[in-house]
Design an enzyme around this catalytic site. Structure first.
Site, PDB file in Angstrom:
ATOM      1  N   ARG A 132      -4.525  -6.728   9.522  1.00  0.00           N
ATOM      2  CA  ARG A 132      -3.312  -6.929   8.574  1.00  0.00           C
ATOM      3  C   ARG A 132      -2.275  -5.960   9.057  1.00  0.00           C
ATOM      4  NH1 ARG A 132      -0.626  -4.985   4.155  1.00  0.00           N
ATOM      5  NH2 ARG A 132       0.272  -6.578   2.806  1.00  0.00           N
ATOM      6  N   PHE A 133      -1.253  -6.536   9.988  1.00  0.00           N
ATOM      7  CA  PHE A 133      -0.370  -5.688  10.394  1.00  0.00           C
ATOM      8  C   PHE A 133       0.831  -5.680   9.289  1.00  0.00           C
ATOM      9  CE2 PHE A 133      -0.422  -6.640  15.338  1.00  0.00           C
ATOM     10  CZ  PHE A 133      -1.781  -5.975  15.272  1.00  0.00           C
ATOM     11  N   ASP A 134       0.790  -4.695   8.638  1.00  0.00           N
ATOM     12  CA  ASP A 134       1.445  -4.112   7.654  1.00  0.00           C
ATOM     13  C   ASP A 134       2.868  -3.876   8.004  1.00  0.00           C
ATOM     14  OD1 ASP A 134       2.033  -3.338   4.665  1.00  0.00           O
ATOM     15  OD2 ASP A 134       2.334  -1.587   5.554  1.00  0.00           O
ATOM     16  N   ALA A 135       4.057  -4.721   7.245  1.00  0.00           N
ATOM     17  CA  ALA A 135       5.461  -4.447   7.442  1.00  0.00           C
ATOM     18  C   ALA A 135       5.859  -4.355   8.916  1.00  0.00           C
ATOM     19  CB  ALA A 135       6.041  -3.105   6.840  1.00  0.00           C
ATOM     20  N   VAL A 136       5.271  -5.319   9.712  1.00  0.00           N
ATOM     21  CA  VAL A 136       5.389  -5.315  10.982  1.00  0.00           C
ATOM     22  C   VAL A 136       6.844  -5.579  11.403  1.00  0.00           C
ATOM     23  CG1 VAL A 136       4.600  -7.462  11.610  1.00  0.00           C
ATOM     24  CG2 VAL A 136       4.411  -5.626  13.291  1.00  0.00           C
TER      25      VAL A 136
END
Length: 595
Positions: free
Chosen positions: A244-248
């Site tokens: 899960r690429f957070d705040a990407v």
């Protein structure tokens, strides 16, 4: 995973592809090395010089059996037991085969934001367990982990080196002149963007998209990219299969721009996908981009960026539907959503550790609808988080509330139909195109945690309850307790869902036109053998509707998967109780009596 290793020619093609990614990302940056050399570094860090697989384009790495539970590592705690061990025991005991995947929210040492201010990416928070516990969970369920890629903790060793002006991390963080015009910068917070920091090189002003404890990385420095590729390699080795690429969306900064959704950000995602899928072709990237719907869709790229995107517009629209008794906006949105091409899918959810995001509803709900939704949620005990608009005005960004409480009534107030409304919301979400993600506190029917909110004074704490395992077990053993009832009903829905080919995340979906008080859509399996008509009464009154409005094929036998009842085609009408859902199928793939 494919066991076909890449040939020498294919490995050269990989290097060429990586170099192309890097040429685009760093086209305006003067690097200390050429991009071909940097490609070699990334290949070595990922171990692709030793083992490299050739991914198959447009391949789906999921099926209708995939369901992801979202949880903190310590959502369930037991004395003298590591929380990760308690979590695994809970999943094995109470979920079984109903949920085959788990998203454990940041399980690393952190300083704030319940894990999203990471101090050390390479270790497990000792308060939760260790890498052995993570690997044990990964043996039994598909493991999803956060890659907190936009920022880290101001207490990290990297940032301490930034302050000292030497060592790894001393040049990892984005700074800007104190007097820079940041009017166009899009942010989800109202705090000051720049943090004044005294360093060995003098006063620096560090970019902080979220908070002053969450300092933003500067990906213009390729050493930052290398560090994150190393982190990805570690997580793969520890059993992570979903990233899960957070705040990407905020990753790349460029002064004078909005600093969100920039082309370089998209290219970094493409590059990381290239590296990941050549190492583990079955690994999946999900981008967490809490932004307006049209922008969110761009993170699919051409099936070469995210495998899945969060369906952020679903929570506010579905909750709005159930509290207003009208599916107008939900139906409009669903009709506008493009089918996800093979190799991509939607990640559906209606509750998470964060709140009900309102930015993804912008352009879908008008201001009057949003304000009414906010006021209703506040009446049910919810809190509101704010952001600053481009003109500096505050605007509601997120509603913070437990979903069980959010659905305890309508815009007219609380009523006795909260449980039915809550189950209806999940019956709709579980049937939609995409992979369902269900928050642990939805599975358990957890309510607003006002005590935790008072202790932290953080709005999001209201929906981040920590269960004592023994107390939870007692409640789940009581068949009259709503926690037991909720878990049993949601598991019943999931046990039916995972048997239906028509609920494959990429199966065909069409919106039905049944008026505003009935919300319906049709799913058809990839082999076209199974059809399911999903119809929900989203109103607090009984509704009678014509069977012929569904256009069921008269020559086939139809059954409601949720009750096991056969549809009598000689009848002219069907009746739905308030908030009742029917999954009407031409194939009996496993039914249950849920009503």
């Amino acid at each position: 995973m494919s066991d076909i290793k890449a040939t020498a020619e294919e490995q050269q093609a990989l290097k060429t592809k990586l170099t192309q990614h890097l040429n685009f990302i760093y086209k305006e940056i003067e690097l200390g090395q050429n991009t071909e050399s940097l490609s070699d570094d990334l290949i070595n860090i990922m171990g692709l010089d030793k083992s490299c697989y050739q991914p198959i384009a447009y391949q789906n790495h999921w099926s209708q059996q995939d369901v992801i539970m979202i949880t903190y590592g310590d959502s369930i705690v037991k004395k003298e037991q590591k929380p990760l061990v308690s979590l695994q025991h809970f999943m094995d005991t109470y979920l079984g085969a109903s949920v085959n995947s788990v998203h454990i929210l940041p399980f690393f040492p952190y300083s704030s934001d319940d894990g999203f201010s990471v101090i050390d990416y390479s270790s497990v928070n000792e308060g939760l367990g260790d890498w052995h516990d993570i690997k044990e969970i990964a043996k039994h369920r598909r493991l999803m982990s956060d890659l907190v890629i936009n920022h880290c903790s101001s207490r990290s060793a990297w940032f301490e080196n930034f302050i000292k002006g030497e060592g790894i991390g001393h040049d990892y963080f984005y700074t800007a002149p104190a007097d820079i015009d940041t009017l166009d910068v899009v942010r989800p917070r109202t705090s000051d963007l720049l943090r004044e920091t005294q360093t060995g090189k003098g006063v620096q002003h560090v970019w902080c998209t979220f908070s002053h404890d969450q300092v933003d990385f500067d990906f213009r420095n390729p050493e930052v990219l290398k560090s994150f590729v190393s982190i990805i390699r570690l997580y793969l080795d520890m059993g992570v299969k979903i990233f899960r690429f957070d705040a990407v969306a905020f990753l790349w900064k460029k002064l004078g721009s909005s600093c969100i959704n920039l082309p370089e950000t998209h290219e970094v995602i493409r590059l990381l996908r290239t590296l990941i899928e050549h190492s583990h072709p079955d690994a999946v990237i999900i981008t967490e981009t809490n932004i307006p719907n049209t922008q969110n869709l761009t993170y699919f790229g051409n099936a070469n960026e995210a495998h899945a995107i969060y369906n952020f517009s679903l929570p506010p629209l579905l909750i709005n539907t159930l509290v207003t008794g009208s599916c107008l906006y939900l139906k409009r949105w669903l009709m506008s959503m493009p089918p996800a091409q093979n190799g991509t899918t939607y990640f559906n959810f209606i509750a998470s550790h964060d709140g009900i995001g309102l930015r993804p509803a912008e352009g879908l709900l008008n201001d009057e609808e949003i304000n009414s939704l906010v006021e209703t949620m506040q009446e049910f005990g919810g809190k509101v988080s704010w952001r600053s608009t481009e003109s500096g005005q505050p605007k509601p960004y997120e509603i913070n509330i437990a979903l069980y409480d959010a659905l305890q009534g309508t815009t007219e107030g609380k009523d006795e139909l909260g449980l039915q409304r809550f189950i209806c919301a999940h019956a709709i979400m579980f049937a939609l195109e995409g992979i369902p993600g269900v928050y642990i506190h939805s599975l358990l029917g957890t309510q607003n945690d006002y005590e935790k909110f008072e202790n932290t004074q953080q709005n999001r704490s209201i929906n981040r309850h920590r269960w004592d395992y023994q107390a939870l077990q007692e409640k789940l053993a009581d068949t009259d307790n709503h926690h037991h009832i909720v878990l049993a009903k949601l598991k019943g829905l999931l046990d039916i869902r995972i048997k239906q080919p028509a609920f494959h995340p990429n199966a065909t979906q069409f919106t039905l036109h049944l008026g505003l008080q009935l919300f319906g859509f049709w799913r058809q399996s990839l082999d076209r053998k199974q059809s399911i008509f999903c119809v929900s009464n989203i109103n607090n009154e009984e509704i009678v509707f014509a069977i012929n409005s569904l256009n069921l094929i008269m020559s086939e036998d139809w059954i409601d998967l949720l009750t096991g009842a056969t549809i009598d085609m000689e009848l002219e009408t069907l009746t739905l109780a308030p908030y009742q859902t029917m999954w009407i199928s031409n194939c009996d793939m496993g039914v249950n009596n849920l009503h």
